[in-house]
Motif scaffolding. Structure first.
Motif, mmCIF file in Angstrom:
data_model
loop_
_atom_site.group_PDB
_atom_site.id
_atom_site.type_symbol
_atom_site.label_atom_id
_atom_site.label_comp_id
_atom_site.label_asym_id
_atom_site.label_seq_id
_atom_site.Cartn_x
_atom_site.Cartn_y
_atom_site.Cartn_z
ATOM 1 N N ASN A 103 0.827 -1.193 0.000
ATOM 2 C CA ASN A 103 0.000 0.000 0.000
ATOM 3 C C ASN A 103 0.866 1.250 0.000
ATOM 4 O OD1 ASN A 103 -2.764 -1.105 0.152
ATOM 5 N ND2 ASN A 103 -1.994 -2.006 2.018
ATOM 6 N N PHE A 104 1.951 1.208 0.762
ATOM 7 C CA PHE A 104 2.873 2.346 0.743
ATOM 8 C C PHE A 104 3.443 2.520 -0.655
ATOM 9 C CE2 PHE A 104 5.866 5.432 1.784
ATOM 10 C CZ PHE A 104 7.123 5.041 1.346
ATOM 11 N N LYS A 105 3.841 1.396 -1.239
ATOM 12 C CA LYS A 105 4.422 1.446 -2.581
ATOM 13 C C LYS A 105 3.444 2.096 -3.545
ATOM 14 C CE LYS A 105 6.502 -1.679 -5.970
ATOM 15 N NZ LYS A 105 5.489 -2.071 -6.951
ATOM 16 N N ALA A 106 2.162 1.692 -3.486
ATOM 17 C CA ALA A 106 1.176 2.257 -4.404
ATOM 18 C C ALA A 106 1.023 3.760 -4.196
ATOM 19 C CB ALA A 106 -0.163 1.544 -4.215
ATOM 20 N N MET A 107 0.969 4.171 -2.920
ATOM 21 C CA MET A 107 0.811 5.601 -2.641
ATOM 22 C C MET A 107 2.028 6.365 -3.144
ATOM 23 S SD MET A 107 -2.084 6.181 -0.738
ATOM 24 C CE MET A 107 -1.859 7.605 0.275
ATOM 25 N N LEU A 136 13.828 2.088 7.221
ATOM 26 C CA LEU A 136 14.232 2.913 6.084
ATOM 27 C C LEU A 136 13.768 2.308 4.764
ATOM 28 C CD1 LEU A 136 17.839 3.827 7.227
ATOM 29 C CD2 LEU A 136 15.840 5.315 7.133
ATOM 30 N N TYR A 137 13.562 0.984 4.793
ATOM 31 C CA TYR A 137 13.115 0.307 3.575
ATOM 32 C C TYR A 137 11.861 -0.480 3.904
ATOM 33 C CZ TYR A 137 17.526 1.551 1.533
ATOM 34 O OH TYR A 137 18.583 2.261 1.051
ATOM 35 N N ASP A 138 10.760 -0.018 3.377
ATOM 36 C CA ASP A 138 9.481 -0.652 3.666
ATOM 37 C C ASP A 138 9.239 -1.733 2.619
ATOM 38 O OD1 ASP A 138 6.081 0.652 4.169
ATOM 39 O OD2 ASP A 138 6.899 -1.371 4.243
ATOM 40 N N PHE A 139 9.453 -2.990 2.997
ATOM 41 C CA PHE A 139 9.369 -4.118 2.044
ATOM 42 C C PHE A 139 10.306 -3.848 0.875
ATOM 43 C CE2 PHE A 139 5.499 -6.814 2.981
ATOM 44 C CZ PHE A 139 5.329 -6.321 4.240
ATOM 45 N N THR A 140 11.480 -3.353 1.199
ATOM 46 C CA THR A 140 12.574 -3.018 0.268
ATOM 47 C C THR A 140 12.306 -1.767 -0.553
ATOM 48 O OG1 THR A 140 11.873 -4.309 -1.665
ATOM 49 C CG2 THR A 140 13.094 -5.472 0.024
ATOM 50 N N VAL A 141 11.188 -1.080 -0.345
ATOM 51 C CA VAL A 141 10.959 0.188 -1.037
ATOM 52 C C VAL A 141 11.485 1.310 -0.134
ATOM 53 C CG1 VAL A 141 9.189 1.773 -1.868
ATOM 54 C CG2 VAL A 141 8.922 -0.693 -2.202
ATOM 55 N N ASP B 251 -7.982 -2.785 -4.090
ATOM 56 C CA ASP B 251 -6.609 -3.274 -4.161
ATOM 57 C C ASP B 251 -5.630 -2.130 -4.410
ATOM 58 O OD1 ASP B 251 -4.171 -4.706 -5.379
ATOM 59 O OD2 ASP B 251 -5.450 -6.330 -4.667
ATOM 60 N N PRO B 252 -4.466 -2.199 -3.772
ATOM 61 C CA PRO B 252 -3.471 -1.155 -4.044
ATOM 62 C C PRO B 252 -3.001 -1.139 -5.494
ATOM 63 C CG PRO B 252 -2.597 -2.806 -2.536
ATOM 64 C CD PRO B 252 -4.031 -3.087 -2.687
ATOM 65 N N ASP B 253 -3.111 -2.273 -6.153
ATOM 66 C CA ASP B 253 -2.785 -2.279 -7.583
ATOM 67 C C ASP B 253 -3.947 -1.617 -8.311
ATOM 68 O OD1 ASP B 253 -2.083 -4.934 -10.025
ATOM 69 O OD2 ASP B 253 -2.261 -2.756 -10.208
ATOM 70 N N LEU B 254 -3.757 -0.347 -8.644
ATOM 71 C CA LEU B 254 -4.895 0.448 -9.079
ATOM 72 C C LEU B 254 -5.473 0.029 -10.422
ATOM 73 C CD1 LEU B 254 -3.306 3.657 -7.729
ATOM 74 C CD2 LEU B 254 -5.295 2.504 -6.818
ATOM 75 N N SER B 255 -4.694 -0.700 -11.210
ATOM 76 C CA SER B 255 -5.258 -1.112 -12.494
ATOM 77 C C SER B 255 -6.361 -2.141 -12.300
ATOM 78 C CB SER B 255 -4.166 -1.674 -13.398
ATOM 79 O OG SER B 255 -3.724 -2.907 -12.886
ATOM 80 N N LEU B 256 -6.448 -2.697 -11.085
ATOM 81 C CA LEU B 256 -7.507 -3.664 -10.848
ATOM 82 C C LEU B 256 -8.881 -3.011 -10.799
ATOM 83 C CD1 LEU B 256 -5.914 -6.184 -8.331
ATOM 84 C CD2 LEU B 256 -6.572 -6.573 -10.691
ATOM 85 N N LYS B 257 -8.898 -1.673 -10.717
ATOM 86 C CA LYS B 257 -10.197 -1.006 -10.771
ATOM 87 C C LYS B 257 -10.890 -1.264 -12.097
ATOM 88 C CE LYS B 257 -9.398 2.842 -7.738
ATOM 89 N NZ LYS B 257 -10.153 2.257 -6.646
ATOM 90 N N LEU B 258 -10.069 -1.399 -13.149
ATOM 91 C CA LEU B 258 -10.660 -1.673 -14.460
ATOM 92 C C LEU B 258 -11.292 -3.054 -14.450
ATOM 93 C CD1 LEU B 258 -7.541 -0.465 -16.441
ATOM 94 C CD2 LEU B 258 -9.620 0.824 -16.042
ATOM 95 N N VAL B 259 -10.586 -3.993 -13.828
ATOM 96 C CA VAL B 259 -11.124 -5.352 -13.750
ATOM 97 C C VAL B 259 -12.388 -5.353 -12.904
ATOM 98 C CG1 VAL B 259 -10.570 -7.735 -13.181
ATOM 99 C CG2 VAL B 259 -8.767 -6.208 -13.901
#
Lengths: 396, 570, 210
Positions: A103-107, A136-141, B251-259
C-alpha cells in the motif's frame, strides 16, 4: 578537513533552532484541526489504544483525531487516488493512514503522499534507524521520510501448550506436526498479508540459495527457485484445517479457531499478540509463542499523510505523539496492545527507559531477547510473483 | 397553500424521483462502463481496449467465484421462492401462520449482517449446535474438521440468505393477498371439493405470482450480489463475485479497478440472466402446468406432507431467535471455549466499552435512518397522492413509470453501480458529504416504502377522502387531519421499514461515505473480520436493536393515540 | 339421495338463532329458506356447507345420502354451493374454469367433451376460450352453475344466487337453475329474501327466532 567538519557541525547546529521553530509553527497551525486517521479497525485493543492516543492529543494540542475504522487500507489508497484524479488537491477525506508494504508502494509511486515529513517530527530522532533497517526500507521500497514509523512486527507462531507438547522449530517440523495432527494448522489465504508472509517465510527456509531473494526476481529462474516451496505446500495442504480447501481470510479469524480448538497452531505479526489475547479472555492461558530456529521475517508499519490532506499539521502532531516514549511504551504493553516499539531504547533518558523496563512480561509471549533473528523481507518483485503463482495453483 | 397543491397535483414528486434516480443510475453506469473498456484517465488509461476484460476472464479463481455466485444465488432464490410458496399453501390460516405474521416485523428488521454473524456462531463446527451435542453424543473434544461455514460452494451463505428472504417474500405475498379477495376463492374451490392446499397451488398462487414477481426478481438480484453476508458466511478464497469485485476495487494495484468494472458489468449480466430465467420458468411452468390445474385432482401429496411444510415458518423463527440469543450470550462472555455450551466466565466489560465507543456510529445510524425514512415518506406520499388524484381525474398517472425507476436499484447489483457512482461523485466533489450518504440510502429505502404504502393507498376508501375535502374545502388540512391519521398504522409501519433498510445498508455507506461515516453496520462488518467475538456481538446486537425499537414504537403509537377508538384497532 | 337436517340448532354465545330445524329434502326437490335479514338463514346454510364461523356452536346432525357429514370439512361433504357472485377464476378461461370442476381420472378428450356439452346445454357453445370478464352477467351466472354441477355434487346449496341479476335476467336464470337441478335429481336448499325466487310447488321454510 577538520575545518570543513567544524563548519558542517556549526551549520547543523544552527539548523536545529530553525527546526524547533518550524515545529512550533506546525503545532500552532494544528490547533483546532480534525484529523481523519484511517486505520484498520478489526482489533479492539488497537482501537482502544488509538482512542487513548486521540484523547491525549486533544488535551495537549487541541487536535481532534477521528479513528476511521477500515477493513482494508487498500480501500483508502483507492479513495485518495480517485480524489487526485478528480483534481481534489485540498480538503481530502483522509488526513493520516496506517499502512506499509504494497500500500505504501502504491501511494508513493502514484505521488499520493505528502512529504517528506518525518524528519520534522521531534521524536523521529529517537527512532532506531541504525539497527532496524526496515524503518528505512518498507518491504525493500525506500521510505524517503514519506511515512513515519509507528511499530515493528515479526512473524511469530502461537500454539496451545495444552494440546501441543513440543512446538515445531522449522517448516520441516511444522509439516511433521501437520501430518500427525490432521487439520490443526492453517494460514490465511493469499493475498492476505499474513498468508503471504507465511509462504515467504517458507520460501526463505526452503530455498537453496536465500541470497537471490534480496535481488529482483528473474522470471525464467522463478520456477526453479520456488520448486521446494510448492513441493512443501503440496504436501502440507491436504493436512491443513478443512483439508486446505478453505482458508481463513485473516489471522484474527485464526485466533477464534485457536480458542475453539479447531486449530492448535496459529500465527501473528504481533509478537505480543498472545499476551493481549490471554489477558482479555480471547485465548486460553495455556497459549504460548514461538519462532523458528533460523529466524522469522520482520518488518515495520508506519503512518503516512496523503498529499491532499487539509489537516497535515494536525496529522504530523499526532504522528509525532505516536513516537513519544510514553505512547510507544503504552503501545508495547501487552496488557494494552503489545506492539513492539520502533524507538532505540538505549538512547532514551533514564525515566523514559524505565517505562519500557516496567512493561509486564507474560508467560504467553517471548521476551524481546528470545525473539531470535529478524529476517529481512525479500525484494518486492518476489512477493507479487509468489502471490500470483499461489493463486494460480491453489485458488481454483 | 395553492402553489403547493398545484405542485403536488402536477406530478412534481414522480418527476423528481424519476429524474434523480435516472441521473444516479446513469452516473453509476458511466462510472462502470468506461473503466471496463480501459478508460480511466486518473491511472493513465485513456485508450479504449479489451484488456480489462481479458484480465477479468483470466484472473485466477474467477470461474470459481462465478460458480459460487451462481450456486448460492440460484439455490437461495429458488429455495426462498419455493419454500415461501409451499409455506403459504400449507400454513395459511393456521396458528403457526398467524404467529409468523406477527413475527414478520422483528424478522425483517434484523439487518443482514447481524443475522449472518449470529448464524455463523450457530452452525460453525465450533458453534452452538455442535457444542450442544459434544462431547456427549458426538464424542468431540475438539471441533470437527467439517466444512460447515465458508464452504467453497456458498451453501452456508445460501442457507442464511433463504432464512432472510422468506420473511420478505411472505410479507409481499400477504400484502398482495389483501388485494385478491382470497377467502371467496377458497370457498368456491372447497365447494367444488378441493382441499385448501390444492386450491392454493392450482388457483391462488398463479393469481398471486404476478403481484410478487418484481419482488422475486429483487430476491434474485440480492442473492447474486450480496456483499456483507458473503463476507461473513461465504467462501474466502475464491470469494463470491460481488466480494471479489469489492476486493479488486480496494486493491493497491490500481489497475484492478478496471477489472472491477468488468466484474460489475458481468455480475449485472448474471443478475439479468437470473431474472430472465425466472421469467422464462414462469411462462414455461404456466404452459406445462395448465393441464395439471384442470385435471380434477382434489388432493395431492402436499396434503399428506402438510405438517412438514409447517417447518419453514417455525424453523425460520427458531433459527433467527437462536442466532440472536447467541449474540446476547457472546456479548456477556469472557472466556468461552469448545465444547462449553455456556461461557466459563462472564463479563460486562464489552458492553460498557462497546456502548461508549459506539457513540458516533450510533448517532450516524440513527440520524441517517430517521432522515432517510422521513424524506422517503414525504416523497412516497407525494407520489401516491399524485397517483390517487390522477386516477380520479383520469389524467396521466405518472406513478406507473416511476414504479419501474424505483425498482431498478433493487435489481442492479449494489456493488456494481455504487463503485461507478463513487468515481463520478469525486469528480463533482460531492463524496463524503452527509447529503450524498442520505441520498445513497434513500435510493434503497424508497422502493420498499412505495411497495408497502401503495397497497394501502389502493385499498383506502376514497369516500372518506371525498368527505374530508367537502368538509375542509382545502387539500392539506384534509390530508393531514383526515387521510394520514386514518392511515397512521401503515404510515408508521413504512417508516419503520424505511428506517431498518437504511440501518442495514453496507456498500452505500462504505463507498459513498468516503470513510467519513461509520454506521453500526460498517463497524460490525469490519469487526467480523477480527477475532473478538464479544465486542462483535455487542455491535451486532446494537445494530439489531435500533430498528426493533422503531418498529415497537410504530406498533404502539397508534394504539396509544387511538386507544379509545375501536374502529382504528384493525 | 336425500339431504337431511336433524335437530339442527345454532347458538351464538348462548343465544339461539332460531328453533331447531328438522328437514328432509328429496332428490330433485328445492327447499327454500326464507326470513328477514339477520334471521340466520345464511348462517344455517354455512352450517350445512361446512363453512360455519367458529363463533357459532352447532348441535344436531346433517346427513347426505345416509352418510353423516356434520363434522366433515367442507371439501369432503360433496355439496356444491352457488353464491351471489359468480366467483369464476379470472385468470383462467371458461373452459378451464369448467374443467376444474370435473372429477379426476377422466381422460383429456372426455373432459373436453363434457365441458363442451355443458356449454351447449346452456346456449354457450364455443365459449371455451373466452375470458370470464368478457361475459355478461347472465352468462357468468350460467357458467357458475354449470361449474358447480359438473363436480357432480350430492346436493346443491344456493345463497341468494339471483340477487345480483336484474329482473328480466332473474326469471331466465331461475328457470335454468331449477330445471338443471331437477335433471340432476339432487336435493337443493335455496336461501333468499325475495319471494319471487321460490320455485313453484317447492317447500318454503320460514326461520323464526327461537
Amino acid at each position: 578537513m577538520k575545518q570543513m567538519l567544524l563548519g558542517v557541525y556549526f551549520v547543523l547546529l544552527s539548523c536545529s533552532p530553525a527546526l524547533g521553530a518550524e515545529w512550533e509553527d506546525i503545532v500552532a497551525a494544528a490547533a483546532g484541526q480534525t484529523v481523519y486517521f484511517n486505520a484498520w479497525g478489526g482489533s479492539q485493543p488497537v482501537n482502544a489504544y488509538i482512542e487513548w492516543a486521540a484523547e491525549r492529543v486533544q488535551e495537549k494540542y487541541k487536535v481532534r483525531v477521528v479513528h476511521v475504522k477500515v477493513t482494508d487500507i487498500g480501500d483508502v489508497v483507492s479513495r485518495v487516488l480517485i480524489e487526485k484524479s478528480a483534481g481534489k488537491d485540498t480538503g481530502g477525506s483522509v488526513d493520516l493512514m496506517w499502512l506499509n508494504g504494497e500500500n505504501f508502494k502504491a501511494m508513493k509511486e502514484n505521488n499520493l503522499l505528502y512529504g517528506p515529513f518525518s524528519r520534522k517530527l521531534p521524536h523521529y530522532a529517537l527512532a532506531d534507524i541504525k539497527n532496524k533497517k526496515n524503518l528505512l526500507y518498507d518491504f525493500t521500497v525506500p521510505v524517503d521520510n514519506l511515512e513515519s514509523p509507528w511499530g515493528a512486527a515479526q512473524l511469530v507462531f502461537l500454539y496451545d501448550s495444552k494440546r501441543v507438547p513440543e512446538h515445531p522449530q522449522s517448516m520441516g517440523d511444522l509439516l511433521a506436526f501437520a501430518e500427525k495432527n490432521q487439520g490443526k494448522f492453517t494460514y490465511p489465504a493469499i493475498p492476505e498479508f499474513h498468508g503471504t508472509t507465511f509462504i515467504k517465510q517458507a520460501l526463505m527456509e526452503l530455498i537453496e540459495d536465500p541470497e537471490v531473494l534480496n535481488h529482483p526476481m528473474i522470471a525464467s529462474d522463478f520456477d526453479a527457485h520456488t520448486r521446494p516451496l510448492w513441493d512443501f505446500l503440496d504436501r502440507l495442504h491436504p493436512r491443513l484445517w478443512r483439508n486446505g480447501k478453505v482458508f481463513p481470510d485473516s489471522a484474527s479469524r485464526m485466533f477464534s479457531l485457536l480458542n475453539d480448538g479447531e486449530i492448535h497452531i496459529s500465527l501473528s505479526f504481533n509478537p505480543n499478540a498472545a499476551a493481549n489475547a490471554v489477558e482479555n479472555g480471547e485465548l486460553p492461558p495455556t497459549v504460548r509463542t514461538y519462532v523458528h530456529a533460523s529466524g522469522t521475517i520482520g518488518n515495520a508499519h508506519f503512518v503516512a499523510i496523503p498529499f491532499n490532506s487539509s489537516a497535515r499539521e494536525g496529522a504530523m502532531v499526532f504522528a509525532d505523539f505516536l513516537l513519544t516514549p510514553l505512547a510507544q511504551a503504552k503501545k508495547a504493553d501487552p496488557k494494552i496492545w503489545g506492539d513492539p516499539t520502533v524507538l532505540d531504547i538505549q538512547r532514551l533518558s533514564p525515566e523514559d527507559g524505565a517505562l519500557f523496563d516496567a512493561l509486564p512480561r507474560s508467560p504467553a509471549t517471548l521476551a524481546p531477547e528470545d525473539l531470535g533473528r529478524v529476517l529481512p523481507e525479500p525484494h518486492v518483485s518476489w512477493v507479487q510473483a509468489l502471490e500470483k503463482a499461489w493463486l494460480k495453483k491453489y485458488n481454483q | 397553500m395553492l402553489p403547493l397543491t398545484s405542485l403536488g397535483k402536477s406530478g412534481f414528486f414522480p418527476v423528481f424521483i424519476m429524474a434523480s434516480f435516472g441521473l444516479t443510475l446513469l452516473a453509476g453506469l458511466l462510472g462502470t462502463v468506461l473503466p471496463s473498456l480501459d478508460y480511466l484517465p486518473v491511472i493513465g488509461h485513456t485508450r479504449f481496449s479489451w484488456s480489462p476484460w481479458q484480465e477479468f476472464l483470466s484472473y485466477p479463481g474467477i470461474f470459481s467465484s462465478i460458480r459460487v455466485t451462481l450456486i448460492s444465488g440460484i439455490t437461495a432464490s429458488a429455495s426462498a421462492v419455493g419454500l415461501s410458496v409451499f409455506w403459504a399453501c400449507c400454513a395459511h390460516g393456521s396458528r403457526t401462520w398467524r404467529l409468523f405474521e406477527k413475527a414478520l416485523s422483528p424478522l425483517l428488521s434484523i439487518p443482514h449482517a447481524a443475522f449472518a454473524i449470529g448464524f455463523g456462531f450457530l452452525i460453525a463446527p465450533s458453534g452452538w449446535l455442535v457444542r450442544m451435542v459434544s462431547p456427549g453424543i458426538t464424542g468431540f473434544s475438539s471441533p470437527p474438521d467439517w466444512i460447515l461455514l465458508n464452504d467453497p460452494y456458498g451453501l452456508s451463505l445460501a442457507a442464511a440468505l433463504v432464512i432472510k428472504e422468506i420473511p420478505f417474500l411472505v410479507m409481499v405475498m400477504i400484502s398482495a393477498m389483501g388485494q385478491l379477495d382470497m377467502e371467496k376463492t377458497l370457498l368456491a374451490g372447497r365447494a367444488l371439493g378441493y382441499k385448501k392446499e390444492q386450491i392454493w397451488l392450482k388457483i391462488l398462487i398463479p393469481r398471486l405470482y404476478p403481484h410478487i414477481r418484481l419482488s422475486v426478481f429483487a430476491v434474485i438480484a440480492y442473492s447474486f450480489s450480496v456483499v456483507d453476508m458473503a463476507l461473513i458466511l461465504g467462501p474466502g478464497s475464491p470469494p463470491a463475485l460481488a466480494v471479489q469485485i469489492l476486493k479488486w476495487f480496494n486493491d493497491p494495484d490500481l489497475s484492478l479497478k478496471l477489472v472491477a468494472a468488468c466484474g460489475s458489468l458481468f455480475l449485472f449480466a448474471l443478475v439479468g440472466a437470473g431474472i430472465g430465467a425466472a421469467f422464462l420458468m414462469e411462462k414455461i411452468l404456466g404452459f406445462f402446468l395448465a393441464p395439471w390445474v384442470v385435471n380434477g385432482r382434489r388432493r395431492s401429496i402436499l396434503t399428506r406432507l402438510k405438517p412438514l411444510f409447517l417447518l419453514p415458518g417455525l424453523g425460520i423463527m427458531g433459527i433467527t431467535g437462536a442466532a440472536t440469543l447467541l449474540l446476547v450470550i457472546w456479548s456477556f462472555a469472557r472466556q468461552w471455549q469448545f465444547p462449553e455450551v455456556l461461557p466459563a466466565s462472564w463479563s460486562l466489560k464489552f458492553w460498557t466499552t462497546g456502548l461508549v465507543s459506539c457513540f458516533y456510529p450510533f448517532v450516524t445510524t440513527l440520524l441517517t435512518g430517521m432522515a432517510a425514512a422521513l424524506l422517503g415518506l414525504v416523497l412516497t406520499i407525494g407520489c401516491l397522492e399524485h397517483g390517487a388524484g390522477a386516477k380520479r381525474k383520469g389524467t396521466r398517472n405518472l406513478n406507473t413509470p416511476v414504479f419501474y425507476f424505483l425498482y431498478l436499484p433493487l435489481l442492479v447489483p449494489q456493488i456494481s453501480f455504487m463503485a461507478g457512482i463513487q468515481l463520478v461523485l469525486v469528480v463533482v466533489n460531492l463524496d463524503g458529504s452527509w447529503i450524498t450518504l442520505l441520498w445513497s440510502h434513500l435510493i434503497f429505502v424508497l422502493p420498499y416504502l412505495f411497495m408497502v404504502l401503495q397497497t394501502t393507498y389502493l385499498s383506502y376508501d376514497q369516500r372518506f377522502w371525498d368527505q374530508a375535502l367537502l368538509l375542509k374545502r382545502s387539500y392539506f388540512p384534509a390530508l393531514f387531519r383526515i387521510k394520514l391519521p386514518m392511515l397512521v398504522r401503515p404510515v408508521l409501519f413504512s417508516f419503520a421499514i424505511g428506517f431498518s433498510v437504511s440501518v442495514a445498508q453496507y456498500i452505500p455507506t462504505m463507498v459513498v461515505g468516503a470513510g467519513r461515516f461509520s454506521t453500526l453496520t460498517t463497524e460490525a462488518v469490519s469487526m467480523a473480520s477480527g477475532s473478538d467475538r464479544r465486542a462483535l456481538a455487542v455491535y451486532a446486537l446494537l445494530q439489531q436493536a435500533l430498528p426493533m425499537i422503531i418498529y415497537a414504537l410504530a406498533l404502539i403509537t397508534p394504539k396509544i393515540l387511538y386507544y379509545n377508538r375501536k374502529g382504528m384497532q384493525v | 339421495m336425500c339431504l337431511e337436517l336433524e335437530n339442527l340448532h345454532i347458538q351464538k354465545q348462548g343465544t339461539s338463532l332460531f328453533d331447531p330445524v328438522n328437514l328432509v329434502i328429496a332428490p330433485g326437490e328445492i327447499a327454500t329458506l326464507m326470513g328477514p335479514s339477520g334471521c340466520g338463514k345464511s348462517t344455517l346454510l354455512s352450517a350445512v356447507s361446512g363453512s360455519l364461523d367458529p363463533v357459532f356452536t352447532l348441535t344436531g346432525k346433517i346427513r347426505l345420502n345416509g352418510r353423516e357429514i356434520t363434522s366433515l370439512p367442507m371439501e369432503d361433504r360433496n355439496i356444491g354451493i352457488l353464491f351471489q357472485e359468480d366467483l369464476l377464476f379470472p385468470h383462467m378461461d371458461i373452459g378451464s374454469n369448467l374443467a376444474f370442476a370435473l372429477r379426476e381420472n377422466i381422460p383429456g378428450p372426455e373432459r373436453r367433451a363434457l365441458v363442451g356439452r355443458a356449454l351447449e346445454s346452456a346456449g354457450l357453445e364455443g365459449f371455451e376460450k373466452r375470458d370470464p370478464s368478457s361475459l355478461s352477467g347472465g352468462q357468468k351466472a350460467r357458467v357458475s352453475l354449470l361449474r358447480s354441477l359438473l363436480a357432480r355434487p350430492g346436493a346443491l346449496l344456493m345463497d341468494e344466487p339471483f340477487s345480483r341479476l336484474d329482473q328480466t335476467l332473474k326469471a331466465v336464470i331461475r328457470t335454468f337453475v331449477f330445471s338443471r337441478i331437477e335433471e340432476m335429481n339432487i336435493p337443493a336448499l335455496l336461501v333468499t329474501h325475495d319471494p319471487a325466487d321460490c320455485p313453484g310447488g317447492g317447500r318454503i321454510i320460514n326461520l323464526d327466532k327461537g
